[in-house]
Motif scaffolding. Sequence first.
Motif, PDB file in Angstrom:
ATOM      1  N   ALA A 204       0.963  -1.358  -0.084  1.00 23.12           N
ATOM      2  CA  ALA A 204      -0.051  -0.106   0.042  1.00 23.12           C
ATOM      3  C   ALA A 204       0.785   1.090  -0.071  1.00 23.12           C
ATOM      4  CB  ALA A 204      -0.945  -0.090   1.239  1.00 23.12           C
ATOM      5  N   SER A 205       1.198   1.692  -1.228  1.00 22.67           N
ATOM      6  CA  SER A 205       2.371   2.866  -1.418  1.00 22.67           C
ATOM      7  C   SER A 205       1.585   4.150  -1.066  1.00 22.67           C
ATOM      8  CB  SER A 205       2.914   2.705  -2.643  1.00 22.67           C
ATOM      9  OG  SER A 205       3.863   3.886  -2.744  1.00 22.67           O
ATOM     10  N   PRO A 206       1.945   5.132  -0.309  1.00 22.30           N
ATOM     11  CA  PRO A 206       1.404   6.341  -0.133  1.00 22.30           C
ATOM     12  C   PRO A 206       1.944   7.424  -1.188  1.00 22.30           C
ATOM     13  CG  PRO A 206       3.216   6.195   1.360  1.00 22.30           C
ATOM     14  CD  PRO A 206       3.146   4.728   0.585  1.00 22.30           C
ATOM     15  N   GLU A 207       3.067   6.645  -2.306  1.00 20.65           N
ATOM     16  CA  GLU A 207       3.802   7.798  -3.092  1.00 20.65           C
ATOM     17  C   GLU A 207       3.488   7.710  -4.248  1.00 20.65           C
ATOM     18  OE1 GLU A 207       8.259   9.579  -3.441  1.00 20.65           O
ATOM     19  OE2 GLU A 207       7.936   7.959  -2.110  1.00 20.65           O
ATOM     20  N   LEU A 208       3.079   8.666  -5.063  1.00 16.24           N
ATOM     21  CA  LEU A 208       2.624   8.478  -6.429  1.00 16.24           C
ATOM     22  C   LEU A 208       4.107   9.005  -7.132  1.00 16.24           C
ATOM     23  CD1 LEU A 208       0.775   8.762  -9.092  1.00 16.24           C
ATOM     24  CD2 LEU A 208       0.240  11.028  -8.581  1.00 16.24           C
ATOM     25  N   LEU A 209       4.443   8.231  -7.938  1.00 12.74           N
ATOM     26  CA  LEU A 209       5.784   8.479  -8.878  1.00 12.74           C
ATOM     27  C   LEU A 209       5.257   9.645 -10.024  1.00 12.74           C
ATOM     28  CD1 LEU A 209       8.632   8.500  -9.383  1.00 12.74           C
ATOM     29  CD2 LEU A 209       8.173   6.282 -10.900  1.00 12.74           C
ATOM     30  N   LEU A 210       4.252   9.076 -10.764  1.00 10.79           N
ATOM     31  CA  LEU A 210       3.980   9.687 -12.038  1.00 10.79           C
ATOM     32  C   LEU A 210       2.394   9.255 -12.385  1.00 10.79           C
ATOM     33  CD1 LEU A 210       4.807  11.945 -14.228  1.00 10.79           C
ATOM     34  CD2 LEU A 210       4.494   9.716 -15.602  1.00 10.79           C
ATOM     35  N   SER A 211       1.295  10.181 -12.680  1.00  6.88           N
ATOM     36  CA  SER A 211       0.331   9.957 -13.290  1.00  6.88           C
ATOM     37  C   SER A 211       0.059  10.788 -14.481  1.00  6.88           C
ATOM     38  CB  SER A 211      -1.254  10.251 -12.237  1.00  6.88           C
ATOM     39  OG  SER A 211      -2.245  10.149 -12.946  1.00  6.88           O
ATOM     40  N   LYS A 212      -0.268  10.116 -15.614  1.00  5.53           N
ATOM     41  CA  LYS A 212      -0.711  10.869 -16.940  1.00  5.53           C
ATOM     42  C   LYS A 212      -2.178  10.691 -17.454  1.00  5.53           C
ATOM     43  CE  LYS A 212       0.917  10.981 -21.728  1.00  5.53           C
ATOM     44  NZ  LYS A 212      -0.514  10.407 -22.269  1.00  5.53           N
ATOM     45  N   ARG A 213      -2.512  11.765 -18.030  1.00  5.62           N
ATOM     46  CA  ARG A 213      -3.826  11.542 -18.710  1.00  5.62           C
ATOM     47  C   ARG A 213      -3.786  12.728 -19.827  1.00  5.62           C
ATOM     48  NH1 ARG A 213      -3.778   8.281 -15.315  1.00  5.62           N
ATOM     49  NH2 ARG A 213      -5.525   7.335 -14.202  1.00  5.62           N
ATOM     50  N   SER A 218       1.120  14.521 -13.121  1.00  8.58           N
ATOM     51  CA  SER A 218       1.116  14.787 -11.962  1.00  8.58           C
ATOM     52  C   SER A 218       2.037  13.823 -10.895  1.00  8.58           C
ATOM     53  CB  SER A 218      -0.109  14.837 -11.240  1.00  8.58           C
ATOM     54  OG  SER A 218      -0.938  13.746 -11.177  1.00  8.58           O
ATOM     55  N   ALA A 219       2.802  14.545 -10.169  1.00  7.91           N
ATOM     56  CA  ALA A 219       3.553  13.572  -9.109  1.00  7.91           C
ATOM     57  C   ALA A 219       3.415  14.154  -7.867  1.00  7.91           C
ATOM     58  CB  ALA A 219       4.907  13.745  -9.509  1.00  7.91           C
ATOM     59  N   MET A 220       3.611  12.998  -6.575  1.00  8.69           N
ATOM     60  CA  MET A 220       3.600  13.486  -5.222  1.00  8.69           C
ATOM     61  C   MET A 220       4.696  13.003  -4.398  1.00  8.69           C
ATOM     62  SD  MET A 220       1.667  15.040  -2.900  1.00  8.69           S
ATOM     63  CE  MET A 220       0.117  15.016  -3.252  1.00  8.69           C
ATOM     64  N   PRO A 221       5.994  13.391  -4.779  1.00  7.57           N
ATOM     65  CA  PRO A 221       7.094  12.900  -4.111  1.00  7.57           C
ATOM     66  C   PRO A 221       7.066  12.958  -2.516  1.00  7.57           C
ATOM     67  CG  PRO A 221       7.622  15.013  -5.047  1.00  7.57           C
ATOM     68  CD  PRO A 221       6.388  14.574  -5.590  1.00  7.57           C
ATOM     69  N   LEU A 222       7.496  12.028  -1.764  1.00  7.29           N
ATOM     70  CA  LEU A 222       7.556  12.233  -0.308  1.00  7.29           C
ATOM     71  C   LEU A 222       8.992  11.872   0.015  1.00  7.29           C
ATOM     72  CD1 LEU A 222       4.746   9.524   0.616  1.00  7.29           C
ATOM     73  CD2 LEU A 222       4.432  12.090  -0.020  1.00  7.29           C
ATOM     74  N   ALA A 223       9.471  12.879   1.185  1.00 11.70           N
ATOM     75  CA  ALA A 223      10.720  12.915   1.620  1.00 11.70           C
ATOM     76  C   ALA A 223      10.817  13.834   3.046  1.00 11.70           C
ATOM     77  CB  ALA A 223      11.821  13.316   0.634  1.00 11.70           C
ATOM     78  N   GLY A 224      11.113  13.095   4.000  1.00 11.61           N
ATOM     79  CA  GLY A 224      10.948  13.634   5.258  1.00 11.61           C
ATOM     80  C   GLY A 224       9.822  12.906   6.011  1.00 11.61           C
ATOM     81  N   SER A 225      10.314  12.102   7.024  1.00 10.72           N
ATOM     82  CA  SER A 225       9.155  11.208   7.665  1.00 10.72           C
ATOM     83  C   SER A 225       9.373  11.401   9.144  1.00 10.72           C
ATOM     84  CB  SER A 225       9.203   9.844   7.231  1.00 10.72           C
ATOM     85  OG  SER A 225       9.271   9.645   5.920  1.00 10.72           O
ATOM     86  N   GLU A 226       8.251  11.012   9.842  1.00  8.96           N
ATOM     87  CA  GLU A 226       8.089  10.813  11.160  1.00  8.96           C
ATOM     88  C   GLU A 226       6.831   9.899  11.684  1.00  8.96           C
ATOM     89  OE1 GLU A 226       9.463  11.864  14.929  1.00  8.96           O
ATOM     90  OE2 GLU A 226       9.962  13.320  13.289  1.00  8.96           O
ATOM     91  N   ALA A 347      -2.800   1.674 -23.837  1.00  4.39           N
ATOM     92  CA  ALA A 347      -2.512   1.512 -25.305  1.00  4.39           C
ATOM     93  C   ALA A 347      -2.384   3.031 -25.632  1.00  4.39           C
ATOM     94  CB  ALA A 347      -3.327   0.855 -26.035  1.00  4.39           C
ATOM     95  N   ASN A 348      -2.916   4.186 -24.821  1.00  7.22           N
ATOM     96  CA  ASN A 348      -2.585   5.351 -25.463  1.00  7.22           C
ATOM     97  C   ASN A 348      -1.545   6.091 -24.556  1.00  7.22           C
ATOM     98  OD1 ASN A 348      -4.771   5.671 -27.122  1.00  7.22           O
ATOM     99  ND2 ASN A 348      -6.475   5.499 -25.333  1.00  7.22           N
ATOM    100  N   GLY A 349      -0.679   5.470 -23.698  1.00 14.54           N
ATOM    101  CA  GLY A 349       0.259   6.130 -22.805  1.00 14.54           C
ATOM    102  C   GLY A 349      -0.019   6.655 -21.544  1.00 14.54           C
ATOM    103  N   ASP A 350      -1.362   6.438 -21.149  1.00 11.20           N
ATOM    104  CA  ASP A 350      -2.072   6.985 -20.014  1.00 11.20           C
ATOM    105  C   ASP A 350      -1.648   6.104 -18.886  1.00 11.20           C
ATOM    106  OD1 ASP A 350      -2.964   9.343 -21.271  1.00 11.20           O
ATOM    107  OD2 ASP A 350      -4.849   8.981 -21.250  1.00 11.20           O
ATOM    108  N   GLY A 351      -1.686   6.349 -17.666  1.00  5.25           N
ATOM    109  CA  GLY A 351      -1.561   5.509 -16.599  1.00  5.25           C
ATOM    110  C   GLY A 351      -0.896   5.874 -15.336  1.00  5.25           C
ATOM    111  N   ASP A 352      -0.827   5.159 -14.472  1.00  2.00           N
ATOM    112  CA  ASP A 352      -0.432   5.752 -12.969  1.00  2.00           C
ATOM    113  C   ASP A 352       0.779   4.771 -12.739  1.00  2.00           C
ATOM    114  OD1 ASP A 352      -2.236   7.618 -12.820  1.00  2.00           O
ATOM    115  OD2 ASP A 352      -3.794   6.198 -12.012  1.00  2.00           O
ATOM    116  N   TRP A 353       1.662   5.307 -11.991  1.00  2.00           N
ATOM    117  CA  TRP A 353       3.024   4.433 -11.375  1.00  2.00           C
ATOM    118  C   TRP A 353       3.342   5.080 -10.226  1.00  2.00           C
ATOM    119  CZ3 TRP A 353       4.505   0.360 -14.153  1.00  2.00           C
ATOM    120  CH2 TRP A 353       4.019   0.227 -15.558  1.00  2.00           C
ATOM    121  N   VAL A 354       3.328   4.284  -9.084  1.00  5.69           N
ATOM    122  CA  VAL A 354       3.629   4.619  -7.666  1.00  5.69           C
ATOM    123  C   VAL A 354       4.841   4.047  -7.280  1.00  5.69           C
ATOM    124  CG1 VAL A 354       1.063   4.822  -7.180  1.00  5.69           C
ATOM    125  CG2 VAL A 354       2.425   2.628  -6.686  1.00  5.69           C
ATOM    126  N   VAL A 355       5.596   4.637  -6.244  1.00  2.70           N
ATOM    127  CA  VAL A 355       6.636   4.052  -5.913  1.00  2.70           C
ATOM    128  C   VAL A 355       6.639   2.927  -4.837  1.00  2.70           C
ATOM    129  CG1 VAL A 355       8.733   4.727  -4.377  1.00  2.70           C
ATOM    130  CG2 VAL A 355       7.779   6.194  -5.733  1.00  2.70           C
TER     131      VAL A 355
END
Length: 408
Positions: A204-213, A218-226, A347-355
Amino acid sequence: MSNVIDQVSDKVRSVRSEKESNNLLSQFVNNEDVYFSTTQYALLVKPPFAAMGSTKHSTLSKSVHDGLDFLKKIGVEDCILVGAVSFDVEHESQLFVSRNFSFDHNHTRTYVNDNSRAPLIAKSIVEIPSKAEFKKGVENALSRFERNELQKMVLSRTLNIKFDQDIQIKKTIETLEQTNQSGFVFGVKMFSEHLQHNQTLIGASPELLLSKRGNKISAMPLAGSEPRGKTDSEETILSQRLLTSEKDLREHALVVESIKQVLTPFCKYLNIPDSPSLINTPTMWHLASSIEGELNNADVSSLDVALAMHPTPAVCGFPKAVARQAISEIESHERGLFTGMVGWNDANGDGDWVVTIRCATVEGKNATLYAGAGIVAGSSAEKEYQETGAKFNTMLNAFGLKGRLNEK
């Protein structure tokens, strides 16, 4: 390339399943299917598959493009690429193409009370590396910072757990969805000539690497944790401490700047916030930056852009090449797909990739859990060890081990 074409040719007569379902996960078959879900949709991909694996990231994109182009030439437009990409450029990825897939855009994560699930009992838990070895690795990284060799490095560790019975993968994925309402949940079959048995990557990843439509990304990098607090007052203190932490803000800025440098050549514009915001999971607080952009060329696939970004300093370090080499020298275990990326590309190149974080590989009664921490100047070896321990809790909770693991 001929092998890919042969595989696709053999599979091309398969018919995409059009069956609609309110719960695609109920149709998931272990060691056969791939499942990926967000708060907006669920995706289930079934065989027959054409494997798109490659031993090097540099040839992975070409292999995928050649396979998809071949499908288009023979009239197959409705297909999807799905799976996971490894962290190490030399290691094999687990990517597949199929026409047999279904989306559920009305997907909801509602709790189902199932008392038929017997609790798992951990018969053995082995840390690799040990606490002492992990802390020694952190000290090694800190000495490299002092020598100005690099500015950040991510070090990881694993828990190898043997349970008293086979892990119910579908039920574990279901639990991950219920306990990680905002996360990206996945279950990916893993098989190749290098694996003796079928395994499944779940998480269950909280981090979006890249979304394309279309031309929007869009991307949502995470760095710095507690780690999360136990009371409301403790939560307030910990979250505000993270939001104002010089060390964590510096680490986050490194990641965002690196992503900006990678994405800029692809984009007409990029919208990057001046400072990060706070997000949380059930186990952690994170600094996050919501990045949006418009591509110069909408025909560029989500996989191509994601591969250009991967691995970000959030899971590797900075400078990337130096950090990669340092990781290979310090870490004694193989990361495999951990800190890689998982998702899909149509097939159109759209998609979602997460870390690929907050995850485990599962095989029968055995599970290997992974967790990492970003090391920068000023990091504490003990605190980084405790942070990775907190990150293990995403999967430990899913296996029903919450409160039953006391790390020494």
